[in-house]
Scaffold this active site. Sequence first.
Site: not given
Lengths: 430, 352
Positions: B87, B157
């Site tokens: 990322e 999540h």
Amino acid sequence: MATAFAPTKLTATLPLHGSQENRLLPPIRLAPHSSFLGSTRSLTLPSSRRLNHAHASRRSPPVVAVQEVVKEKKSTNSLLITKEEGLVLYEDMILGRSFEDMCAQMYYRGKMFGFVHLYNGQEAVSTGFIKLLTKSDSVVSTYRDHVHALSKGVSARAVMSELFGKVTGCCRGQGGSMHMFSKEHNMLGGFAFIGEGIPVATGAAFSSKYRREVLKQNCEDVTVAFFGDGTCNNGQFYECLNMAALYKLPIIFVVENNLWAIGMSHLRATSDPEIWKKGPAFGMPGVHVDGMDVLKVREVAKEAVTRARRGEGPTLVECETYRFRGHSLADPDELRDAAEKAKYAARDPIVALKKYLIENKLAKEAELKSIEKKIDELVEEAVEFADASPQPGRSQLLENVFADPKGFGIGPDGRYRCEDPKFTEGTAQV
Amino acid sequence: MAALLGRSCRRFGFLSSGHGARSVSTETGKSLNLYSAINQALHIALDSDPRSYVFGEDVGFGGVFRCTTGLAERFGKNRVFNTPLCEQGIVGFGIGLAAMGNRAIVEIQFADYIYPAFDQIVNEAAKFRYRSGNQFNCGGLTIRAPYGAVGHGGHYHSQSPEAFFCHVPGIKVVIPRSPREAKGLLLSSIRDPNPVVFFEPKWLYRQAVEEVPEHDYMIPLSEAEVIREGNDITLVGWGAQLTIMEQACLDAEKEGISCELIDLKTLLPWDKETVEASVKKTGRLLISHEAPITGGFGAEISATILERCFLKLEAPVSRVCGLDTPFPLVFEPFYMPTKNKILDAIKSTVNY
């Protein structure tokens, strides 16, 4: 030395779908005669000058380390394992497989929920490494951690309850599938985030080295960090390779290269797909092994673990393996080529070990069947146990945020804040 | 277990943008869900600017939420490509692309994974124009990430990290509440000359279905919308939480409390005037978000409104938010700011 496991030749028949369309990126080039996968390599670290040269011949004769180990065993038929060891390995792999299959069933029946990632097909790596460890050695895993926990000794009941979210689970139902911890078995967790576990493992390894060398305790604990091929493109991985080699830590970095990171092929995501090469770049041996063959993995693991215990530092082991199911139970698994799947399905590690045991007269079919039956019963019992277990109480929600529960979870009247009838208001008083 | 699986209060009647008094809401279009609307927006964005790129993890086959389906096939793998799993590298790479005058539309697979990129966003993207004296800027950067609870996401999540980014001068933070809003806001974000972090409520990817006009349209940033008019209390929220708040408003109405509901849409910079005007009318404010209450964006709204409307306030500003714990797995229904919690807070604020 004849074993049932000849190195397989898996070459550039791996699908490289994107190579035509991907004009921006250069096409993947594999060495023309390389069997990219399926060979074991020597672990004896050459002098630093030779570190930078990749071994030219892939078809090298059987690894020196293996022969030394075999000599130690002094078995006349030069087998890699004894009967007891073979049965232990078999049982562990069967446990891993049955457990995961049961997970899938339970998931589709709605008993467990969330994101569940199954380990089918990769059992050889977990069994091959973890069965060599003692209870005080640490293991750090990824989100695909059920089988690592089981191999490390966490009971199937505890893992299944954790998956069901029950209070008898190994983390009291708070972690779920991706966060299997066990203090007793030194399972330092599954990590949902890729690469996050590797620095944690590095720190744990430092701790054992410190205890041994500075505190002069009799500590030979090693740490094994498992992670996937996708993680090898992440910064944390390289930072830890550097630190581990710099401080000569007793850690083994195990790459479970199953060629896919959800839908991204390893070959299309990595400039040099041969991960084992990254070890020597940082000053540690890099080894590639066929991860579908538990005996080969075990031999390499033995050497790596012994190195670490002797204080010689880290090792990077790349295990070529494959997951038979999709990335998670929510993944339809449409992207992988059927031919590739079939090729690896034919190399099922459990089938291969069974064949080895029977052909080398280490076990009879009946014994193996009875192990399978025993494991089936164990897993069924684990499900029943998990079903019957209670769910965690509401007060558990606020526990363990800080060390001192009174700092948060317990109100001024001494009761847990969520037992306060005003809990449903959820306004700023928490 | 059914209680844990059934976020049934969110299954019906999500908050469509037909409530607002905006011209785009009166147009009809095709019935789309959130991921299809975003997909359409991306198609339009790539079509209208040849130097725009979409990249991230698994975007090639359509992404784990199908938001990028069809893009690689239509625009080619040179413009729509998968990145490795890094990322920090992905966002930094996007900043570089944007600095050279391109439009980089980065997808972070889950907002929970944005933290490695936090350094690049805060230290580089936000400060690029400032520290180069306007010689360079990364306005072409848009970072899209699905955020928020989804019922079974667990710790990694389901997080809502908008508060961290709202503390960074130099970037914009945008959160849509429905498919129609999402398409317009995403196109505005992509074309805005500032770097934008665009959080998409993942709960609504399939759940929310609405008529979305098929043409290219933009919804202005930094303009909040009064979705529902009322006189007794102002409720402010964003994203999927508005659905819950709408239900609480309906329930409150049965008890005679008239609620005004505002969708903030852009969190940074946020539309203070609209909220201020509303609170001056009603005299009460309630803010609700999924993120933990301490240090959440509700605190900023509360402090600002207090400064501006102190004498008009009839009750303390109420915040109904997630608890101060990591996002739980099995405890999600207790953690979330549910309709009942909001209703209780509305009543206690009105009866203060």
